[in-house]
Design a protein around this motif. Structure first.
Motif, PDB file in Angstrom:
ATOM      1  N   UNK A 195       0.848  -1.197   0.000  1.00 17.12           N
ATOM      2  CA  UNK A 195       0.000   0.000   0.000  1.00 17.12           C
ATOM      3  C   UNK A 195       0.878   1.239   0.000  1.00 17.12           C
ATOM      4  N   UNK A 196       1.763   1.304   1.008  1.00 17.94           N
ATOM      5  CA  UNK A 196       2.653   2.463   1.146  1.00 17.94           C
ATOM      6  C   UNK A 196       4.051   1.938   1.478  1.00 17.94           C
ATOM      7  N   UNK A 197       5.045   2.538   0.861  1.00 19.16           N
ATOM      8  CA  UNK A 197       6.417   2.082   1.108  1.00 19.16           C
ATOM      9  C   UNK A 197       7.292   3.269   1.512  1.00 19.16           C
ATOM     10  N   UNK A 198       7.897   3.186   2.699  1.00 19.63           N
ATOM     11  CA  UNK A 198       8.842   4.213   3.147  1.00 19.63           C
ATOM     12  C   UNK A 198      10.238   3.606   3.074  1.00 19.63           C
ATOM     13  N   UNK A 199      11.086   4.188   2.244  1.00 24.29           N
ATOM     14  CA  UNK A 199      12.449   3.664   2.103  1.00 24.29           C
ATOM     15  C   UNK A 199      13.385   4.586   2.876  1.00 24.29           C
ATOM     16  N   UNK A 200      14.043   4.032   3.893  1.00 26.52           N
ATOM     17  CA  UNK A 200      14.926   4.845   4.739  1.00 26.52           C
ATOM     18  C   UNK A 200      16.355   4.737   4.238  1.00 26.52           C
ATOM     19  N   UNK A 201      16.872   5.859   3.790  1.00 29.07           N
ATOM     20  CA  UNK A 201      18.218   5.890   3.206  1.00 29.07           C
ATOM     21  C   UNK A 201      19.163   6.699   4.085  1.00 29.07           C
ATOM     22  N   UNK A 202      20.319   6.088   4.414  1.00 34.22           N
ATOM     23  CA  UNK A 202      21.337   6.846   5.158  1.00 34.22           C
ATOM     24  C   UNK A 202      22.312   7.468   4.170  1.00 34.22           C
ATOM     25  N   UNK A 236      15.402   0.844  -9.863  1.00 33.90           N
ATOM     26  CA  UNK A 236      15.456   1.402  -8.496  1.00 33.90           C
ATOM     27  C   UNK A 236      14.892   2.828  -8.477  1.00 33.90           C
ATOM     28  N   UNK A 237      15.445   3.691  -9.318  1.00 34.30           N
ATOM     29  CA  UNK A 237      14.968   5.082  -9.335  1.00 34.30           C
ATOM     30  C   UNK A 237      13.485   5.156  -9.720  1.00 34.30           C
ATOM     31  N   UNK A 238      13.037   4.454 -10.776  1.00 39.78           N
ATOM     32  CA  UNK A 238      11.603   4.501 -11.104  1.00 39.78           C
ATOM     33  C   UNK A 238      10.730   4.037  -9.933  1.00 39.78           C
ATOM     34  N   UNK A 239      11.203   3.036  -9.178  1.00 41.27           N
ATOM     35  CA  UNK A 239      10.399   2.555  -8.046  1.00 41.27           C
ATOM     36  C   UNK A 239      10.232   3.661  -7.010  1.00 41.27           C
ATOM     37  N   UNK A 240      11.296   4.442  -6.806  1.00 38.94           N
ATOM     38  CA  UNK A 240      11.226   5.509  -5.790  1.00 38.94           C
ATOM     39  C   UNK A 240      10.314   6.650  -6.225  1.00 38.94           C
ATOM     40  N   UNK A 241      10.020   6.698  -7.522  1.00 38.60           N
ATOM     41  CA  UNK A 241       9.153   7.795  -8.005  1.00 38.60           C
ATOM     42  C   UNK A 241       7.680   7.425  -7.995  1.00 38.60           C
ATOM     43  N   UNK A 242       7.365   6.207  -7.617  1.00 43.06           N
ATOM     44  CA  UNK A 242       5.952   5.800  -7.575  1.00 43.06           C
ATOM     45  C   UNK A 242       5.216   6.650  -6.532  1.00 43.06           C
ATOM     46  N   UNK A 243       3.932   6.928  -6.767  1.00 40.08           N
ATOM     47  CA  UNK A 243       3.196   7.783  -5.818  1.00 40.08           C
ATOM     48  C   UNK A 243       3.081   7.179  -4.418  1.00 40.08           C
ATOM     49  N   UNK A 244       3.148   5.844  -4.316  1.00 46.22           N
ATOM     50  CA  UNK A 244       2.994   5.219  -2.984  1.00 46.22           C
ATOM     51  C   UNK A 244       4.338   5.012  -2.280  1.00 46.22           C
ATOM     52  N   UNK A 245       5.432   5.537  -2.883  1.00 45.52           N
ATOM     53  CA  UNK A 245       6.758   5.312  -2.286  1.00 45.52           C
ATOM     54  C   UNK A 245       7.342   6.643  -1.816  1.00 45.52           C
ATOM     55  N   UNK A 246       7.899   6.616  -0.599  1.00 44.63           N
ATOM     56  CA  UNK A 246       8.543   7.811  -0.046  1.00 44.63           C
ATOM     57  C   UNK A 246       9.998   7.482   0.286  1.00 44.63           C
ATOM     58  N   UNK A 247      10.910   8.329  -0.161  1.00 45.01           N
ATOM     59  CA  UNK A 247      12.315   8.168   0.216  1.00 45.01           C
ATOM     60  C   UNK A 247      12.567   9.058   1.437  1.00 45.01           C
ATOM     61  N   UNK A 248      12.934   8.441   2.547  1.00 42.04           N
ATOM     62  CA  UNK A 248      13.143   9.190   3.791  1.00 42.04           C
ATOM     63  C   UNK A 248      14.642   9.268   4.056  1.00 42.04           C
ATOM     64  N   UNK A 249      15.165  10.464   4.162  1.00 41.95           N
ATOM     65  CA  UNK A 249      16.614  10.589   4.387  1.00 41.95           C
ATOM     66  C   UNK A 249      16.925  11.112   5.789  1.00 41.95           C
ATOM     67  N   UNK A 250      15.877  11.447   6.547  1.00 41.79           N
ATOM     68  CA  UNK A 250      16.120  11.885   7.931  1.00 41.79           C
ATOM     69  C   UNK A 250      16.460  10.673   8.793  1.00 41.79           C
ATOM     70  N   UNK A 251      17.221  10.940   9.819  1.00 44.20           N
ATOM     71  CA  UNK A 251      17.690   9.857  10.688  1.00 44.20           C
ATOM     72  C   UNK A 251      16.539   9.258  11.502  1.00 44.20           C
ATOM     73  N   UNK A 252      16.595   7.946  11.708  1.00 50.40           N
ATOM     74  CA  UNK A 252      15.601   7.307  12.569  1.00 50.40           C
ATOM     75  C   UNK A 252      16.028   7.497  14.021  1.00 50.40           C
ATOM     76  N   UNK A 253      15.084   7.941  14.854  1.00 42.84           N
ATOM     77  CA  UNK A 253      15.397   8.107  16.276  1.00 42.84           C
ATOM     78  C   UNK A 253      15.131   6.803  17.017  1.00 42.84           C
TER      79      UNK A 253
END
Ligand SMILES: Cc1cc2nc3c(=O)[nH]c(=O)nc-3n(C[C@H](O)[C@H](O)[C@H](O)COP(=O)(O)OP(=O)(O)OC[C@H]3O[C@@H](n4cnc5c(N)ncnc54)[C@H](O)[C@@H]3O)c2cc1C
Length: 514
Positions: A212-219, A313-330
């Motif tokens: 449904x929704x995908x959050x990709x956490x990138x360091x 990879x890049x096309x997958x990150x551009x899908x409307x249900x995908x978010x690339x998160x670059x902030x640090x996880x607390x």
């Protein structure tokens, strides 16, 4: 099984659980490319007195464990396979996991390795007995006494979990990419993927359309080159079958091209600028959104971390249900991932694409040498192994794909084959010289390691990025910093002079029979 060649056989010593330990000449731990390759070479050399201990339910190592969607090799299959077991039938230029696993299982069948293989046998400890001049090897399902121990447990076989507070108490589903839970249906779920390394870039495009929704956490944004993977044609497969030389020529061409790539890593950055340009153009072409592109632009030199190949990879990150998160996880709380800026993502499943314990493998804490110390205890300043295979204080032990044998530019199978030559030659030397025990001389190991480390300054791997090539002290104990043909050359013969040797006649028979 045939009996020991060099050490007089005696009654089995009592094992930990009380049952007598089985005596073998060689105990190999691990049944990936390295373990299977060694078993084949042993049989070809007429050595049958060995056992292969494998914790998993099947052989195949990396290719048995990593069943995540999209898993495939990133070195062309004609090179990412044994030179002594070519497969003319690869259906893709870069094979996918099921085909590589089939190849490895096929090798075990064809070479009749099963009588030697003990599946479901996890190594739980091994210690050198200086009286007996043998290894006591303990597994979850029985013990062995071996003259020679071969650690073929692989550099990428122990999944690493990130140190995120609360992750273990996450109330949804969590799994590592190397332990993919195929019974868990991701359809429609809110999913978090932590990590953007070699595995994540392969499975994210496969699941992005299903969740449904995908959050990709990138360091760290990786360098991505276009993938040249394609199905092989029937004509190619027929040609390679009919004319093995043609496949050999392709293999040699791929090998040479990849060796050339090393120049950009060790000699002159200009050799890598072409590849950097291609990667930047790939990013520009595939990601029109400037803000997303900025997040995906790598901030380290190409090659400092593993270079990745992908067209989706890049096309997958551009899908409307995908978010690339670059902030640090607390931390993680309940079903929520909380970021350092206080924002939150509630998810049903977390998939960890966070790599492996490369420089701190658990097996290093299980194997004890002559002085009773484990490999981990003895190598706190950084692990070292002569020819990447033999360690100080650990007689009659070979580590396959040990320290400083890893590659960023070429096929690990080439390095494994080089080490197999070394082991087989060592066994020949032992048999011919009636040698019971070898142990690397500390001064030979120190000189070898100093030479390797002297090549590191100025290489791309030491150019400032944080990567799994570096250990806790910042030393590069993972990468072979030279051409691979040099490693092959150095390992073609066992370096007798670098070792302290003990003849069978000098091993007290009473000790053997104790
Ligand atoms: C997803 C993925 C893709 C890769 N792609 C490439 C590629 O394209 N090109 C390349 O060159 N390299 C690649 N690699 C690296 C790859 O690991 C090596 O190429 C190669 O497969 C290593 O083989 P190995 O036999 O040394 O180790 P493995 O294949 O890891 O085998 C080790 C075996 O040891 C067993 N084991 C571990 N601990 C114990 C224990 N305590 N007791 C008993 N058994 C144990 C494991 O279960 C496993 O079967 C990839 C790695 C991964 C994870």
């Amino acid at each position: 099984m045939s009996s020991l060649a060099a050490v007089p056989a005696g009654p089995a010593k009592q094992a930990r659980g009380g049952a007598p330990a089985d005596r073998v000449r060689i105990a190999i731990v691990g049944s990936g490319f390295a373990g299977l390759g060694l078993a084949i070479r042993l049989k070809q050399a007429g050595i049958e007195d060995f056992v292969m201990l494998e914790r998993a339910a099947d052989v195949g190592g990396t290719w048995q464990a990593n069943t995540y969607p999209g898993c495939q090799c990133d070195v062309p299959s004609h090179l990412y396979s044994f030179s002594f077991a070519p497969n003319p039938g690869w259906t893709r230029t870069y094979s996918r996991q099921p085909e590589i696993w089939d190849y490895l299982r096929g090798l075990a069948d064809r070479h009749d390795l099963h009588p030697h293989i003990r599946l479901g046998h996890e190594l739980t400890g091994a210690s050198w007995d200086d009286d007996e001049q043998r290894w006591h090897v303990h597994t979850s399902r029985g013990d062995w006494s071996a003259q020679i121990l071969v650690d073929a447990t692989g550099p990428l076989s122990h999944p690493k979990l990130p140190a995120i507070r609360g992750l273990r108490r996450f109330e949804g589903k969590v799994f590592h990419s190397a332990e993919w839970d195929h019974d868990h249906d991701l359809t429609g779920e809110r999913v978090a993927v932590i990590g953007t390394g070699a595995s994540a870039i392969q499975f994210v495009p496969r699941i992005a359309g299903r969740v449904g929704k995908l959050h990709v956490f990138q360091r760290t944004a990786p360098w991505i080159l276009p993938h040249t993977d394609r199905p092989t044609t029937r004509l190619e497969r027929r040609l390679y079958k009919a004319l093995p030389l043609a496949q050999k020529a392709v293999r040699a061409g791929v090998y040479a091209a990849r060796e050339f790539f090393l120049l950009g890593y060790i000699k002159d950055r200009r050799f890598a600028t072409g590849a950097e340009r291609v990667a930047k153009a790939h990013l520009r072409r595939q990601v029109p959104d400037a803000a997303l592109r900025a997040k995906l632009r790598p901030h380290f030199r190409l090659g400092c971390k593993r270079i990745l190949l992908s067209n989706d990879w890049y096309p997958a990150l551009m899908r409307p249900n995908v978010e690339l998160v670059t902030d640090e996880i607390s931390h993680v709380h309940g079903r929520t991932i909380v970021l350092a800026d206080g924002s939150e993502r509630e998810v049903d499943t977390i998939i960890l694409g966070t790599g492996f314990h490369v420089t701190d493998p658990p097996t290093a804490r299980l194997v004890r040498g002559r002085d009773g110390r484990t490999i981990a205890q003895a190598s706190q300043a950084g692990i070292q192994a002569y020819r990447g295979a033999t360690l100080a204080g650990l007689p009659n032990l070979f580590k396959l794909i040990g320290p400083n044998t890893g590659l960023g530019h070429n096929s690990m199978i080439y390095m494994i084959e080089a080490q197999l030559n070394y082991v087989i030659d060592a066994l020949r030397v032992m048999d011919e010289g009636d040698i019971a025990t070898f142990e690397i001389r500390p001064e030979a190991l120190a000189a070898y390691n100093a030479k390797i480390q002297s090549k590191m300054p100025g290489t791309v791997w030491m150019s400032g990025c944080s990567s799994w090539y570096l250990d806790a002290n910042g030393n590069n104990t993972t990468i072979w910093p030279d051409f691979t043909f040099r490693f092959r050359h150095h390992t073609r013969r066992f370096d007798v002079g670098a070792y302290a040797l003990r003849r069978s006649a000098d091993v007290p028979r009473t000790a053997v029979a104790a």
